[in-house]
Enzyme design. Structure first.
Site, mmCIF file in Angstrom:
data_model
loop_
_atom_site.group_PDB
_atom_site.id
_atom_site.type_symbol
_atom_site.label_atom_id
_atom_site.label_comp_id
_atom_site.label_asym_id
_atom_site.label_seq_id
_atom_site.Cartn_x
_atom_site.Cartn_y
_atom_site.Cartn_z
ATOM 1 N NE ARG A 163 15.695 90.820 -55.655
ATOM 2 C CZ ARG A 163 14.428 90.476 -55.410
ATOM 3 N NH1 ARG A 163 13.483 90.737 -56.296
ATOM 4 N NH2 ARG A 163 14.105 89.884 -54.270
ATOM 5 C CB CYS A 172 24.864 94.572 -60.273
ATOM 6 S SG CYS A 172 25.487 94.740 -58.614
HETATM 7 C C1 UDX Z 1 20.667 93.139 -59.773
HETATM 8 C C2 UDX Z 1 20.215 91.682 -59.755
HETATM 9 O O1 UDX Z 1 18.796 91.636 -59.749
HETATM 10 C C3 UDX Z 1 20.743 91.022 -58.475
HETATM 11 O O2 UDX Z 1 20.393 89.640 -58.492
HETATM 12 C C4 UDX Z 1 22.271 91.154 -58.455
HETATM 13 O O3 UDX Z 1 22.800 90.550 -57.279
HETATM 14 C C5 UDX Z 1 22.657 92.617 -58.499
HETATM 15 O O4 UDX Z 1 22.109 93.234 -59.665
HETATM 16 P P1 UDX Z 1 19.945 95.420 -58.692
HETATM 17 O O5 UDX Z 1 20.974 95.964 -59.599
HETATM 18 O O6 UDX Z 1 19.926 95.833 -57.274
HETATM 19 O O7 UDX Z 1 20.070 93.786 -58.681
HETATM 20 O O8 UDX Z 1 18.524 95.822 -59.268
HETATM 21 P P2 UDX Z 1 17.385 95.090 -60.102
HETATM 22 O O9 UDX Z 1 16.205 94.982 -59.253
HETATM 23 O O10 UDX Z 1 17.911 93.853 -60.738
HETATM 24 O O11 UDX Z 1 17.094 96.174 -61.264
HETATM 25 C C6 UDX Z 1 18.155 96.464 -62.118
HETATM 26 C C7 UDX Z 1 17.697 97.542 -63.096
HETATM 27 O O12 UDX Z 1 16.782 96.974 -64.043
HETATM 28 C C8 UDX Z 1 16.990 98.735 -62.475
HETATM 29 O O13 UDX Z 1 17.443 99.913 -63.109
HETATM 30 C C9 UDX Z 1 15.524 98.501 -62.810
HETATM 31 O O14 UDX Z 1 14.819 99.719 -62.943
HETATM 32 C C10 UDX Z 1 15.625 97.794 -64.155
HETATM 33 N N1 UDX Z 1 14.503 96.923 -64.452
HETATM 34 C C11 UDX Z 1 14.230 95.879 -63.627
HETATM 35 C C12 UDX Z 1 13.748 97.157 -65.606
HETATM 36 O O15 UDX Z 1 13.997 98.111 -66.335
HETATM 37 N N2 UDX Z 1 12.724 96.323 -65.901
HETATM 38 C C13 UDX Z 1 12.408 95.264 -65.094
HETATM 39 O O16 UDX Z 1 11.450 94.559 -65.407
HETATM 40 C C14 UDX Z 1 13.183 95.031 -63.925
#
Ligand code: UDX
Length: 464
Positions: free
Chosen positions: A171, A278
Site C-alpha cells: 500500500r 492499483c
Molecule cells: C492498494 C491495496 O491496498 C494494496 O494491497 C495493493 O498492493 C495496491 O493497491 P493503495 O492503492 O496504495 O493499495 O491504497 P489503499 O490504502 O488500498 O487505498 C486505496 C484507496 O481506497 C484510497 O483512495 C483510499 O482513500 C480509499 N479507501 C481506503 C477508502 O475510500 N475507504 C477505505 O476504507 C479505505
C-alpha cells in the site's frame, strides 16, 4: 559488469542471499529493491530513465514513501544495492529477475502490458544459464504465459528459464512495512525448480503464511484481492448514500458491521471512494479478463459506477452549500489519492479541482506532499493557486473542501480556521470530523453519509 556472488549460507544449509535483478524503479520496484537489499540480497535495479537512475544512485528517492530514504542510503553504502540503465547489469549473473514495471490502464480498461513485453524482449538475449523470471507487477491472469512465449521465441530453444508470479501487496504510504512484514506471500510457479527458488528467497526474514500455487492462480489472487477491497469500499459508500436519506451516521453503521470478524473493520470508511494506481486499474482489469472469458461480472461494473459517482455527489454538496460558485473562494485540502503519499493517480482531486475552476470559483489548493504533482497537470492561473498550508487555503475562503485524509487535517485548529474564513463552511469528502463537534465549533459541516438528510424538513417518502 558481472556481480560477484556474495552468497551467505545459513547453518541450515539454506542459501540465504541471492543475486537479484529488478526491472522498474517505480512504487513497487524501488521498494522491492531496497527491501531485498536490506534483507541481505545483492540487488541491481534497472530503469530506462537516466535521471531517475542518477537520482537513486545519489541516494535521492524518486517517490514519497516513509522509511525509504534510510533503506536506500544504507544499502547503497553497503554495496548491496545499485541502479543502472543497462539491462545486462540486471540480468547477467542474476539468480532471479523481477518484473516491477508499470501496467497502467488502457482507455478500454485493460492493463497496458507494453512495458512487460518490452522487458521480456530485453531479457531473452541476455539469458546466461537457468534464470527465474518473476512477475511482481500486477498483471492480468495468464500474462506469464505470454512472457514465457515471448522469451522462448527470442531466446532460442536451448535457453533454460521459468516465468513465475510473486505479486506485491504494497500500500502506498506503508509500502516498506508491507514488504518487510507482509500478511502473506503468494508464490505462483509451474515447475518445482521455480517454486523452490522462490521459497528459498522467502524462507529467511519472513514469518507469515506462504501460498504456493500455480502461476495463473497467483496472478488471479492479486487482482481478486484488489477488486474485493474496491467492492468493500463501494459497498459502504452505497450504504452511506442510504444513511443520508435515513438520517443516520454511516461511521456508526460501519463500526457495528465491522465488529463481525467475518467482515472486519478495514476498508469500511465511506467518503470519496478509491483512487490510486492499483484499485481502479485492477478492478477494471479483472472485469475485462472475466468478460473476455465469458463470465458476467456486472457486480464489479456496479462497484466501478458507485465509485465514479462519488465525485458528482461531493460536487453537488459544494453547490448546495455555496448556492452560487462564480467568484467564491474555495480552499481545497488534499489532492493525493490518500494520505502519506504524493501520488495523485486516480485521485478524486483530478476531477473536482477542474470542475470547481470551470464553475468560476477561485480555488486555493494545499497538499502536504502532492501539490507539485498536480501543478504539472493544472498549472496556477488567475483563479487557481497552490498555497503552503491549510491556514493559507482557509484565509478568506467561502468554503473548505477536504479531498484527502491527511492526519494534519484532522488536527486543524478549527477556531483559528473559522476566524480566517469568510463563511465557515466545510465540505468534507473524507469524513474526518464528527458532525456534532463541527456544529458546536460554529461550522456548517457537510460530509458523506452522516445523516444530513435529517436537516431535510420532511422525509423523502412517508410510508403509507
Ligand atoms: C492498494 C491495496 O491496498 C494494496 O494491497 C495493493 O498492493 C495496491 O493497491 P493503495 O492503492 O496504495 O493499495 O491504497 P489503499 O490504502 O488500498 O487505498 C486505496 C484507496 O481506497 C484510497 O483512495 C483510499 O482513500 C480509499 N479507501 C481506503 C477508502 O475510500 N475507504 C477505505 O476504507 C479505505
Amino acid at each position: 559488469m558481472r556481480r560477484t556472488k556474495m552468497r551467505r549460507t545459513d547453518p541450515g544449509g539454506i542459501t540465504s542471499n541471492q543475486i537479484l535483478g529488478i526491472f522498474g524503479t517505480g512504487y513497487a520496484g524501488l521498494v522491492t529493491s531496497v527491501c531485498f537489499a536490506e534483507l541481505g540480497h545483492t540487488v541491481t535495479a534497472i530503469d530506462k530513465d537516466h535521471d531517475v537512475v542518477a537520482r537513486l544512485s545519489d541516494g535521492t528517492p524518486t517517490i514519497h514513501e516513509p522509511g525509504l530514504q534510510e533503506l536506500l542510503t544504507g544499502n547503497l553504502e553497503s554495496g548491496r544495492l545499485r541502479f543502472t540503465t543497462k539491462a545486462e547489469d540486471a540480468v547477467v549473473g542474476s539468480d532471479i529477475v523481477f518484473l516491477c514495471v508499470g501496467t497502467p490502464p488502457r482507455a478500454d480498461g485493460r492493463a497496458d502490458l507494453c512495458q512487460v513485453e518490452e522487458v521480456a524482449r530485453t531479457i531473452a538475449p541476455l539469458l546466461d544459464g537457468y534464470k527465474l523470471i518473476v512477475e511482481k507487477s500486477t498483471v492480468p491472469a495468464r500474462t506469464a504465459y505470454w512472457v514465457d512465449w515471448t522469451i522462448r521465441r527470442l531466446a532460442g530453444p536451448n535457453r533454460e528459464f521459468d516465468v513465475a508470479s510473486n505479486p506485491e501487496f504494497l500500500r502506498e504510504g506503508t509500502a516498506v512495512q508491507d514488504f518487510l512484514k507482509p500478511d502473506r506471500i503468494v508464490i505462483g510457479a509451474d515447475t518445482e525448480r521455480a517454486r523452490s527458488r522462490l521459497l528459498d528467497l522467502y524462507r529467511k526474514g519472513f514469518h507469515c503464511p506462504i501460498v504456493a500455487t500455480s502461476v495463473t492462480t497467483a496472478e488471479l489472487i492479486k487482482q481478486t484481492a484488489n477488486a474485493f477491497l474496491a467492492t468493500k469500499i463501494s459497498f459502504i459508500n452505497m450504504v452511506s448514500d442510504l444513511c443520508e436519506e435515513l438520517g443516520v451516521d454511516v461511521a456508526t453503521v460501519a463500526r457495528g458491521v465491522g465488529l463481525d470478524p467475518r467482515i472486519g473493520s478495514h476498508f469500511l470508511n465511506a467518503g470519496l471512494g478509491f483512487g490510486g494506481s492499483c484499485l481502479p486499474k485492477d478492478l477494471n482489469a479483472l472485469i475485462t479478463v472475466a468478460e473476455d472469458n465469458g463470465v458476467d461480472v456486472a457486480m464489479l461494473r456496479e462497484v466501478e459506477r458507485i465509485n465514479t459517482a462519488r465525485v458528482e455527489r461531493l460536487l453537488a454538496k459544494v453547490d448546495r452549500a455555496l448556492w452560487v460558485l462564480p467568484q467564491k473562494v474555495i480552499g481545497v485540502l488534499g489532492v493525493a489519492f490518500k494520505q502519506d503519499t504524493d501520488d495523485i493517480r486516480g485521485a478524486p482531486s483530478l476531477g473536482i479541482i477542474p470542475r470547481l475552476h470551470s464553475a468560476g470559483a477561485i480555488v486555493r489548493v494545499y497538499d502536504p506532499a502532492a501539490a507539485q504533482n498536480i501543478q504539472k497537470l493544472y498549472p496556477p492561473n488567475d483563479r487557481l493557486a497552490y498555497v503552503a498550508s491549510a491556514v493559507e487555503a482557509a484565509r478568506g475562503a467561502d468554503a473548505l473542501v477536504i479531498l484527502t485524509d491527511w492526519d494534519e487535517f484532522r488536527s486543524l485548529d478549527l477556531g483559528g480556521i473559522r476566524s480566517l474564513m469568510r463563511t465557515p463552511i466545510i465540505v468534507d469528502g473524507r469524513n474526518l470530523f464528527e458532525p456534532a463537534r463541527m456544529r458546536a465549533a460554529g461550522f456548517e459541516y457537510h460530509s458523506l453519509g452522516r445523516g444530513e438528510a435529517t436537516l431535510r424538513t420532511v422525509p423523502r417518502r412517508v410510508p403509507v
